[in-house]
Design an enzyme around this catalytic site. Sequence first.
Site, PDB file in Angstrom:
ATOM      1  N   ARG A  73       0.835  -1.189   0.000  1.00 53.29           N
ATOM      2  CA  ARG A  73       0.000   0.000   0.000  1.00 53.29           C
ATOM      3  C   ARG A  73       0.876   1.246   0.000  1.00 53.29           C
ATOM      4  O   ARG A  73       1.807   1.343   0.790  1.00 53.29           O
ATOM      5  CB  ARG A  73      -0.910  -0.005   1.236  1.00 53.29           C
ATOM      6  CG  ARG A  73      -1.759  -1.274   1.262  1.00 53.29           C
ATOM      7  CD  ARG A  73      -2.722  -1.341   2.418  1.00 53.29           C
ATOM      8  NE  ARG A  73      -3.483  -2.581   2.309  1.00 53.29           N
ATOM      9  CZ  ARG A  73      -4.494  -2.930   3.110  1.00 53.29           C
ATOM     10  NH1 ARG A  73      -4.851  -2.104   4.088  1.00 53.29           N
ATOM     11  NH2 ARG A  73      -5.129  -4.061   2.927  1.00 53.29           N
ATOM     12  N   ARG A  89       1.399   1.543  10.093  1.00 52.25           N
ATOM     13  CA  ARG A  89       1.026   1.891   8.722  1.00 52.25           C
ATOM     14  C   ARG A  89       2.268   1.720   7.854  1.00 52.25           C
ATOM     15  O   ARG A  89       3.122   2.581   7.818  1.00 52.25           O
ATOM     16  CB  ARG A  89       0.516   3.327   8.665  1.00 52.25           C
ATOM     17  CG  ARG A  89      -0.253   3.688   7.429  1.00 52.25           C
ATOM     18  CD  ARG A  89      -0.861   5.070   7.535  1.00 52.25           C
ATOM     19  NE  ARG A  89      -1.908   5.182   8.543  1.00 52.25           N
ATOM     20  CZ  ARG A  89      -3.143   4.692   8.397  1.00 52.25           C
ATOM     21  NH1 ARG A  89      -3.491   4.087   7.293  1.00 52.25           N
ATOM     22  NH2 ARG A  89      -4.029   4.836   9.358  1.00 52.25           N
ATOM     23  N   GLU A 135      -7.370  -0.576  14.394  1.00 53.85           N
ATOM     24  CA  GLU A 135      -8.013  -1.571  13.531  1.00 53.85           C
ATOM     25  C   GLU A 135      -7.057  -2.713  13.218  1.00 53.85           C
ATOM     26  O   GLU A 135      -5.909  -2.504  12.834  1.00 53.85           O
ATOM     27  CB  GLU A 135      -8.455  -0.907  12.221  1.00 53.85           C
ATOM     28  CG  GLU A 135      -9.168  -1.887  11.293  1.00 53.85           C
ATOM     29  CD  GLU A 135      -9.596  -1.238   9.971  1.00 53.85           C
ATOM     30  OE1 GLU A 135      -9.849  -0.013   9.977  1.00 53.85           O
ATOM     31  OE2 GLU A 135      -9.665  -1.956   8.977  1.00 53.85           O
ATOM     32  N   SER A 187     -10.944  -6.705   9.493  1.00 54.80           N
ATOM     33  CA  SER A 187     -12.111  -6.078   8.895  1.00 54.80           C
ATOM     34  C   SER A 187     -12.842  -7.158   8.111  1.00 54.80           C
ATOM     35  O   SER A 187     -12.221  -7.916   7.380  1.00 54.80           O
ATOM     36  CB  SER A 187     -11.640  -4.967   7.959  1.00 54.80           C
ATOM     37  OG  SER A 187     -12.743  -4.318   7.399  1.00 54.80           O
ATOM     38  N   ARG A 242       0.227  -5.627  12.126  1.00 52.21           N
ATOM     39  CA  ARG A 242      -0.551  -5.058  13.233  1.00 52.21           C
ATOM     40  C   ARG A 242      -0.749  -6.069  14.364  1.00 52.21           C
ATOM     41  O   ARG A 242      -0.850  -5.684  15.528  1.00 52.21           O
ATOM     42  CB  ARG A 242      -1.895  -4.544  12.721  1.00 52.21           C
ATOM     43  CG  ARG A 242      -1.707  -3.279  11.893  1.00 52.21           C
ATOM     44  CD  ARG A 242      -2.990  -2.542  11.654  1.00 52.21           C
ATOM     45  NE  ARG A 242      -2.707  -1.347  10.857  1.00 52.21           N
ATOM     46  CZ  ARG A 242      -3.635  -0.500  10.425  1.00 52.21           C
ATOM     47  NH1 ARG A 242      -4.913  -0.723  10.702  1.00 52.21           N
ATOM     48  NH2 ARG A 242      -3.305   0.553   9.721  1.00 52.21           N
TER      49      ARG A 242
END
Length: 425
Positions: free
Chosen positions: A261, A276, A348, A351, A390
């Site tokens: 990403r 991130r 987070e 998901s 994460r």
Amino acid sequence: MLDRKFIIENVDLVRRNCKNRGVEVDLDRFVALENERKRLQAQWDELNRKANQVSRSIGKAKDAAEREAGKEEGRRLREQAAAVKAELDGVIQQLEAIGRLIPNLSHPDAPVGADATANRELFVGKTPKPQFDFPPLDHVQLGEKLGLIDLDGGARVAGHGFYFLTGDAVLLELALQRYALELLMAEGFTPAITPDLARNEILDGIGFIPRGPETQIYSIENTDLSLIATAEITLGGLLAGQTLEAEQLPIKICGISHCFRTEAGAHGRATRGLYRVHQFTKVEMFAFTLPEQSDQMLEDIRDLECQLFDGLGIPYRVVDTATGDLGGPAYRKYDLEAWMPGRGEYGEITSASNCTDYQARRLGIRFRRKGEKGTCFLHTLNGTAVAISRTLIAILENYQQPDGSVIIPSVLRPWVGKDRIAPRR
RNA sequence: GGAGAGGUGGCAGAGUGGUCGAAUGCGCCGGUUUGCUAAACCGGUGAGGGGUGAUAAGCUCCUCCACGGGUUCGAAUCCCGUCCUCUCCGCCA
């Protein structure tokens, strides 16, 4: 993408939904264009019909003069048809441009709201937040002391946002993969290691924008390939263009891939450490279901995520995502947010989304029921099993001990081969 | 990377310019026959988008033979590009 006919027949519903989702779309123009499309379609059909008739008659013409007259007539009709077709294509293009802005419908129980602040907390996991009688470190400090994360090395090689996992972190990553896989295979998921690249049309079908200023995606120069941001892309793309038999469904796959990403525009907040990053490994769940199965499947996927993180002993809460925060394809979305003591807040970590037929329509994935005419689009769902980076944050920060060591969650010990990571001396 | 071959309906496999959406076989669905099953026989059997109709059945039109262009009155059939598959050679973990 929603069905054109559905949009026309439910303009008000779609309009309300766009508003709830915070998306501005010119639906009136869409309706006008669709009417225009039908008109042109009928015109094109009619011209083709006449032209075909003429062509057939030429084959049976009895002399050269009649043949020539037919050719002339045919040429004229085909020319007219081509002009109408060009107009029709233009209208369809405009329809699609608008259509792709229209988000999926929203589950009636999804909280209505503009952004993440409207998300509804549903419940928390089985593990309580840890109480430290010492000042807890964050995962960057822990990673440094324990020789697990080399951010400087990653930056040297590939720039900010890249990292080396070293030492026991490597074992932890592999253990997390195995742990997730074991649980998912027992639940009927077929494991897969997917390509880390995919065609742009696949990315597009899943709902990612491969290029452009706001893209989150790395693209490969001089090709129509991009690095994937999640195995959702490759797993969903796996059946693109296919028509399945209803009794084959549901199909459940869990895929391991790297995720890339660009995180364009995300600098400034939460850029420290692994939270991130530009690349990480993820085990992803994906399901293809019949329409009537997808609501339950989303609950199942969410339950599996809870099982995985209860098993790891990581405190988390489950959030029902607000309409304004769902993105384009999701009909409903649950996030698990893990407690991260280093940040002092939830972050987070997984998901789970039910995308109903939104992705399937764009990817052309259909199913057929025995004894019924025609085909329908199936439903797709995806959910994170474990996003390694994460999850490492959550493990390191929640399992840290006063002496600076980190306890290994018991479920990972068979693969890590130890019960504690001790500081380097 | 180089040289060939090829991509047709659920599958196999015909079709090389004119009712071809496409022969034939298998599969599948319905029926006949049959103690039961099988076999045999008869019939049906792709998708998408329009029109009509009740958002039915039916009827009807258009589009689709990997994808995108081109030639032609007319293309599954001829030409070009792309993608994919297979065989051989080279290279390589």
